[in-house]
Design an enzyme around this catalytic site. Structure first.
Site, PDB file in Angstrom:
ATOM      1  NE  ARG A 178       5.173  -3.364   2.465  1.00 45.20           N
ATOM      2  CZ  ARG A 178       4.300  -2.583   1.858  1.00 45.20           C
ATOM      3  NH1 ARG A 178       3.116  -3.063   1.491  1.00 45.20           N
ATOM      4  NH2 ARG A 178       4.596  -1.334   1.604  1.00 45.20           N
ATOM      5  CE  LYS A 203       5.670   5.137   0.951  1.00 50.08           C
ATOM      6  NZ  LYS A 203       5.920   3.702   0.831  1.00 50.08           N
ATOM      7  CD  GLU A 212       9.054   1.187  -2.206  1.00 50.56           C
ATOM      8  OE1 GLU A 212       8.728   2.236  -2.823  1.00 50.56           O
ATOM      9  OE2 GLU A 212       8.572   0.890  -1.092  1.00 50.56           O
TER      10      GLU A 212
HETATM   11  C1  3PG Z   1       3.294   1.250   0.023  1.00 47.49           C
HETATM   12  O1  3PG Z   1       3.431   0.118   0.367  1.00 47.49           O
HETATM   13  O2  3PG Z   1       4.184   2.083  -0.092  1.00 47.49           O
HETATM   14  C2  3PG Z   1       1.928   1.622  -0.270  1.00 47.49           C
HETATM   15  O3  3PG Z   1       1.110   0.798   0.494  1.00 47.49           O
HETATM   16  C3  3PG Z   1       1.576   1.431  -1.682  1.00 47.49           C
HETATM   17  O4  3PG Z   1       0.327   1.948  -1.736  1.00 47.49           O
HETATM   18  P1  3PG Z   1      -0.733   1.404  -2.803  1.00 47.49           P
HETATM   19  O5  3PG Z   1      -0.772  -0.083  -2.617  1.00 47.49           O
HETATM   20  O6  3PG Z   1      -2.012   2.097  -2.446  1.00 47.49           O
HETATM   21  O7  3PG Z   1      -0.207   1.795  -4.149  1.00 47.49           O
END
Ligand code: 3PG
Length: 216
Positions: free
Chosen positions: A47, A131, A43
């Site tokens: 950002r 999600k 994914e």
């Molecule tokens: C996301 O961006 O979906 C989450 O922040 C990912 O979470 P993690 O960095 O704790 O895995």
């Protein structure tokens, strides 16, 4: 269920790598590092300015990868993601505008939810793979067990994300209502920026081993 929701293909490995890619040049080497560790699902989060370019590059170079667009906050980002070739979309929350755009573009979407009310809204909007974010902060495994009570019979499935690592991965995967888990731990932004491809492959392979041992 929507005919375009080919979730078996996207979620069959039960893990999605959530990636923040600062330089589009790093996109293909990163996806190659994940594939070398045995993981096809990535994914790419919206950002960074190069997110759409990163998705397009991976799609062009690596047909074995399954590439989603994450952090979709607006309908316009859905449009950009589809134009870049994204095969699925992920949003941290539940937005009607994002949902509508995803339906319009036939983009399978995993909207973000936490509460029962949000699960009901997501079901109303036509989505069944949700999600659960931020998973560890909002009750983690225990919250998902509780949500299975009223929603188990609806066929809703969760993709918990946020605070998950190889250590707590088995507890999530043991839940039948968990379709897959999302996480950045195998390819943290810093590792990508440092081009630590070998380390990313090793962390991915470790995660895939944990998954292969997990009881479902
Ligand atoms: C996301 O961006 O979906 C989450 O922040 C990912 O979470 P993690 O960095 O704790 O895995």
């Amino acid at each position: 269920m929507h005919p375009f929701m080919d979730t078996d293909r996207f979620l069959s490995q039960r893990l999605i790598c959530v990636a923040v890619i600062d330089r589009a040049d790093d996109a293909v080497p990163l996806a190659e590092a994940l594939l070398a560790g045995g993981l096809n699902a990535i994914e790419v989060t919206f950002r960074t300015a190069g997110a759409a370019d990163a998705i397009a590059r991976i799609r062009r170079a690596l047909p074995d990868a399954v590439v989603g667009a994450g952090t979709l906050l607006t309908a316009d980002q859905v449009k950009q993601a589809v134009a870049a070739g994204a095969q699925f979309g992920v949003s941290p929350g539940l937005s009607e505008a994002v949902s509508r755009a995803a339906h319009d573009h036939r983009l399978p979407l995993f909207p973000g939810v936490v509460t029962p009310t949000e699960v009901m809204r997501a079901l109303d909007l036509g989505w069944k793979h949700l999600k659960f974010f931020p998973a560890e902060t909002f009750g983690g495994v225990n919250a998902l067990k509780a949500l299975a009570g009223p929603f188990g019979h609806t066929g809703v499935k969760f993709i918990p994300t946020g605070g998950i690592s190889a250590a707590n991965l088995p507890a999530y995967l043991a839940l039948p209502q968990v379709a897959a888990v999302g996480g950045s731990w195998m390819a943290e932004r810093k590792l990508v920026a440092e081009k630590s491809w070998g380390k990313i492959t090793a962390l991915t392979a470790e995660a895939m081993k944990v998954i292969s041992l997990a009881k479902v």
